[in-house]
Design an enzyme around this catalytic site. Sequence first.
Site, short mmCIF file in Angstrom:
data_model
loop_
_atom_site.label_atom_id
_atom_site.label_comp_id
_atom_site.label_asym_id
_atom_site.label_seq_id
_atom_site.Cartn_x
_atom_site.Cartn_y
_atom_site.Cartn_z
N CYS A 76 -74.89 -150.17 16.09
CA CYS A 76 -74.39 -151.31 16.86
C CYS A 76 -75.51 -152.32 17.12
O CYS A 76 -76.59 -151.93 17.59
CB CYS A 76 -73.82 -150.83 18.19
SG CYS A 76 -73.24 -152.16 19.25
N CYS A 85 -73.99 -146.98 25.49
CA CYS A 85 -74.61 -145.92 24.67
C CYS A 85 -76.10 -145.83 24.99
O CYS A 85 -76.73 -146.82 25.35
CB CYS A 85 -74.46 -146.22 23.18
SG CYS A 85 -72.77 -146.19 22.57
N CYS A 164 -67.24 -152.91 19.31
CA CYS A 164 -67.80 -151.68 19.87
C CYS A 164 -67.56 -150.55 18.88
O CYS A 164 -66.43 -150.34 18.44
CB CYS A 164 -67.16 -151.34 21.22
SG CYS A 164 -67.73 -149.76 21.91
N GLN A 272 -58.75 -136.90 28.51
CA GLN A 272 -60.06 -136.89 27.86
C GLN A 272 -60.17 -138.10 26.92
O GLN A 272 -59.23 -138.45 26.23
CB GLN A 272 -60.25 -135.59 27.08
CG GLN A 272 -60.23 -134.34 27.94
CD GLN A 272 -61.44 -134.23 28.87
OE1 GLN A 272 -62.38 -135.01 28.79
NE2 GLN A 272 -61.41 -133.24 29.75
N PHE A 301 -57.45 -127.32 38.79
CA PHE A 301 -57.73 -128.71 38.41
C PHE A 301 -57.02 -129.00 37.08
O PHE A 301 -57.60 -129.49 36.13
CB PHE A 301 -59.24 -128.97 38.27
CG PHE A 301 -60.06 -128.49 39.43
CD1 PHE A 301 -60.23 -129.29 40.56
CD2 PHE A 301 -60.68 -127.25 39.42
CE1 PHE A 301 -60.98 -128.86 41.64
CE2 PHE A 301 -61.43 -126.80 40.49
CZ PHE A 301 -61.60 -127.61 41.61
N ASP A 373 -61.34 -126.49 35.34
CA ASP A 373 -61.78 -127.73 34.70
C ASP A 373 -61.99 -128.78 35.79
O ASP A 373 -61.26 -129.77 35.88
CB ASP A 373 -60.73 -128.20 33.68
CG ASP A 373 -61.18 -129.44 32.91
OD1 ASP A 373 -62.38 -129.77 32.94
OD2 ASP A 373 -60.33 -130.09 32.28
N CYS A 399 -67.98 -130.94 33.17
CA CYS A 399 -68.41 -132.26 32.71
C CYS A 399 -69.75 -132.65 33.31
O CYS A 399 -70.19 -133.79 33.16
CB CYS A 399 -67.35 -133.32 33.03
SG CYS A 399 -67.03 -133.53 34.79
#
Length: 445
Positions: A76, A85, A164, A272, A301, A373, A399
């Site tokens: 990019c 990023c 993007c 997700q 969750f 989760d 996560c």
Amino acid sequence: MSKKKPLPQTPVEAEIESMTHDGRGLTHVDGKAVFVHGALPGERVRFRYTRLQRRYDEGTVTEVLTASPDRVAPRCPHFGVCGGCSLQHMEPGAQISMKQETLKDVLARIGKVTPETWLAPLAAGHWAYRRKARMGAKWVHKKGRVLVGFRERSASFITDLTRCETLHPVVGERIGVISELIQALSIRDRVPQVEVAMGDGPCVLIFRVLAPPSDADLSLFQAFAADQGLHVYLQEGGPDTIRPLPGQAVELGFDLPAHNVHLAFLPTDFTQVNLELNRLMVDQALRLLDPQPEDRVLDLFCGLGNFTLPLARQAGQVVGVEGDAGLVERARANARRNDIANVAFIEANLYQEHVAGTPPPWGPGNFDKALLDPPRSGAWEILGLLPAAGVSRLVYVSCYPSTLARDADYLVNTLGYRLVAAGAMDMFPQTAHVESMALFEHTGR
């Protein structure tokens, strides 16, 4: 009042010793740590200082003198400016290896645990994977146009994107067209945000509007949707004000083909961002948990039922628990849609302190296995209830490795579980974000 020390203007040459968990190179200058954006371990670089702190400094690479074998050219042109990023200069295989090392370090250092087996890292495609995103928009008078994109890496400005590479191409290749649309509106300076939501099929763009669009504006939105094959929703206030324009309403959803499950969702629902990795993640979670026809399984969750419904295809009974009433409603609808009757969904606050002597949030009864989760804050509040509920095997999807490590410490060193296996997952390629999965089994003590 002491004056702020000015930044050194002359670039500094240094060897990069290692990499931080947020994807920056680490070096030391005169004994002081410096975090260097754009540097990889083992490299010799020149960098300029961007920030001076009491305990550490920050910098950014101006020249790579000796490159790491893991260095690649960023795809990019906005890399280094855009904050979306942080690792495009690192070969994708090296990125996921770094994430596995981050998980190892955090589990050992914070959790004081090491898994008996390391799972091979999960990875899917490295580009064009994002199907959920929130971009900023801003009319910039000096430039005479509207900018659409993510925030800049070290500032609150909107990055001047033309495309993007990590967004799904349906949106990633249309940044310029979206900018032109907003620029043509009478309220071009009152549209601060564009949200992206898509599953396997249609794509929804939610435009946040701080002033009512005119009839001409609404016509422009409709023409844009028809021309680009996208679906336009407007948001005038909080999330409850999100509405499709006339004729723009669409049902979003995605398939989990290995489990014969289809999940429908609303544009504002949590899903997700990386659909292909999500499928691999669900498959691995079920392999590790190994639900049997006689098992009663608890899914905490649970959201829309991303794990719950595939589990119900194999287990005797599954109970999903979620604090968001809307997600519980959609999970129940998804169960009906998939003709899955051996599942129940409960709305309950899993972060509320449990009162001794009262039933747990999911009610009375024992469970053989459980899947967790949780969000970034982890699952600390309910971990102590799991042994009493009879949970002998537990899969934890994380996560945020630091809260996984904290919770693993409690599970292993206090509650009597073994950390059987763990591994990283590359849910967000080109970023330093680390997702992971861990398997725990109770020792019986």
